[in-house]
Design a protein around this motif. Structure first.
Motif, PDB file in Angstrom:
ATOM      1  N   UNK A  68      -5.968  60.420  57.451  1.00  0.00           N
ATOM      2  CA  UNK A  68      -4.760  59.768  57.967  1.00  0.00           C
ATOM      3  C   UNK A  68      -3.456  60.464  57.562  1.00  0.00           C
ATOM      4  N   UNK A  69      -3.526  61.461  56.706  1.00  0.00           N
ATOM      5  CA  UNK A  69      -2.285  62.116  56.269  1.00  0.00           C
ATOM      6  C   UNK A  69      -2.562  63.495  55.685  1.00  0.00           C
ATOM      7  N   UNK A  70      -1.539  64.325  55.716  1.00  0.00           N
ATOM      8  CA  UNK A  70      -1.571  65.606  55.007  1.00  0.00           C
ATOM      9  C   UNK A  70      -0.399  65.558  54.035  1.00  0.00           C
ATOM     10  N   UNK A  71      -0.701  65.615  52.750  1.00  0.00           N
ATOM     11  CA  UNK A  71       0.357  65.482  51.754  1.00  0.00           C
ATOM     12  C   UNK A  71       0.647  66.855  51.151  1.00  0.00           C
ATOM     13  N   UNK A  74       6.268  68.200  49.121  1.00  0.00           N
ATOM     14  CA  UNK A  74       7.469  67.381  49.346  1.00  0.00           C
ATOM     15  C   UNK A  74       7.414  66.517  50.608  1.00  0.00           C
ATOM     16  N   UNK A  75       6.299  66.481  51.302  1.00  0.00           N
ATOM     17  CA  UNK A  75       6.234  65.666  52.524  1.00  0.00           C
ATOM     18  C   UNK A  75       4.851  65.058  52.680  1.00  0.00           C
ATOM     19  N   UNK A  76       4.807  63.973  53.445  1.00  0.00           N
ATOM     20  CA  UNK A  76       3.511  63.404  53.838  1.00  0.00           C
ATOM     21  C   UNK A  76       3.542  63.332  55.357  1.00  0.00           C
ATOM     22  N   UNK A  77       2.627  64.050  55.979  1.00  0.00           N
ATOM     23  CA  UNK A  77       2.570  64.072  57.437  1.00  0.00           C
ATOM     24  C   UNK A  77       1.518  63.052  57.874  1.00  0.00           C
ATOM     25  N   UNK A 103       8.430  61.110  54.804  1.00  0.00           N
ATOM     26  CA  UNK A 103       7.391  60.945  55.838  1.00  0.00           C
ATOM     27  C   UNK A 103       7.731  61.753  57.096  1.00  0.00           C
ATOM     28  N   UNK A 104       6.741  62.509  57.563  1.00  0.00           N
ATOM     29  CA  UNK A 104       6.804  63.201  58.864  1.00  0.00           C
ATOM     30  C   UNK A 104       5.627  62.666  59.660  1.00  0.00           C
ATOM     31  N   UNK A 105       5.658  62.892  60.991  1.00  0.00           N
ATOM     32  CA  UNK A 105       4.567  62.338  61.790  1.00  0.00           C
ATOM     33  C   UNK A 105       4.090  63.298  62.877  1.00  0.00           C
ATOM     34  N   UNK A 106       2.800  63.296  63.105  1.00  0.00           N
ATOM     35  CA  UNK A 106       2.227  63.924  64.309  1.00  0.00           C
ATOM     36  C   UNK A 106       2.531  62.956  65.460  1.00  0.00           C
ATOM     37  N   UNK A 107       2.887  63.496  66.613  1.00  0.00           N
ATOM     38  CA  UNK A 107       3.206  62.630  67.762  1.00  0.00           C
ATOM     39  C   UNK A 107       2.297  62.994  68.950  1.00  0.00           C
TER      40      UNK A 107
END
Ligand code: CIR
Length: 253
Positions: A68-71, A74-77, A103-107
């Motif tokens: 559910x995430x790539x950490x 300095x960011x969690x995608x 937080x960053x996000x895949x869209x």
């Protein structure tokens, strides 16, 4: 050094999760809980503060939090999981990670599973698989690049995720299922190949100076002993029945 891990308790209906292998063998909840508890214990022995999230009965695969995430440093995608049945698991991970990382996000139309992303120092290998599509890989690459990381895209020719078959074990070395040994992109690293009968042992997890490996792979263990890390063998029979392993049950950062 990692300081934290996020994990999630498996739910009672975890055996309803997606699976392609061993389909005749039922998975046992009590045994799963026992194996999961031993995993938590090992993470904490390796020095991590373990954040344990509640089970999510609506998502039987939700204890595979890694997808559910790539950490990064300095960011969690936050991802969009590639399997439709798993979309929504990420919603409860984002607020937890927001306390630690931007937080960053895949869209859409990107999809990406964290199990396809392998970090080696400042470099990230992004696997293209049935779960991670080129748009998802490209979006992650742009985010990583903007934060000073480098990346390479690799084809996941076998298995569910890239990290089902290839994992970093420190000292510029990867533990690799031999089916992946010819990948040009891995040329600059030292490859430790499992023998063909032990390919599942490639799903080994480096946590600080500990190596968590699935139990019962003596030849691979012998090879990994040369790294002089503390090796902990863990029973993962029930996770394996659901196509998972040690890497996918936590997010480390
Ligand atoms: C699935 O098919 O999505 C789960 N049953 C297994 C996910 C394992 N995750 C991983 O290897 N990163």
């Amino acid at each position: 050094m990692f300081t934290h891990a996020i994990v999630r308790r498996p739910c009672e209906n975890f055996a309803n999760g997606l699976r392609t292998t061993n389909s005749s063998q039922p998975a046992d909840y009590e045994l799963m809980l026992e194996q999961h508890q031993a995993y938590l214990q090992a993470l904490s022995e390796a020095g991590l503060e373990v954040i344990v999230l509640d089970a999510q009965p609506d998502f039987p695969d939700a204890h595979f939090v890694e997808d559910t995430a790539v950490v990064t440093s300095d960011a969690a995608v936050i991802t969009i999981p590639g399997a439709e049945a798993r979309r929504g698991e990420e919603a409860t991970i984002a607020p937890v990670l927001a306390a630690y990382r931007r937080i960053e996000r895949i869209t859409p139309p990107g999809t990406l599973d964290g199990g396809d992303v392998l970090q080696v120092g400042n470099h990230f290998f992004i696997g293209l698989s049935e779960r991670t599509n080129p748009e998802g890989a490209e979006q992650l690459a742009r985010i990583l690049e903007s934060r000073g990381h480098t990346w390479t895209v690799v084809q996941v020719g076998a298995g569910l995720h890239f990290k089902s078959s290839v994992n970093y074990v420190g000292q510029n070395s990867l533990i690799v299922n031999p089916e992946f040994s010819a990948l040009d992109q891995l040329d600059e690293l030292n490859l430790i190949l499992t023998d063909r009968t032990e390919s599942y042992a490639a799903n080994t997890l480096l946590v600080n100076d500990y190596l968590l490996m699935p139990s019962g792979y003596p030849n691979t263990r012998k090879q990994l002993e040369s790294l002089k890390l503390k090796i902990v063998e863990l029973e993962v029979s029930e996770v394996r029945k659901m196509d998972g392993g040690l890497t996918c049950m936590s997010l480390r950062f």
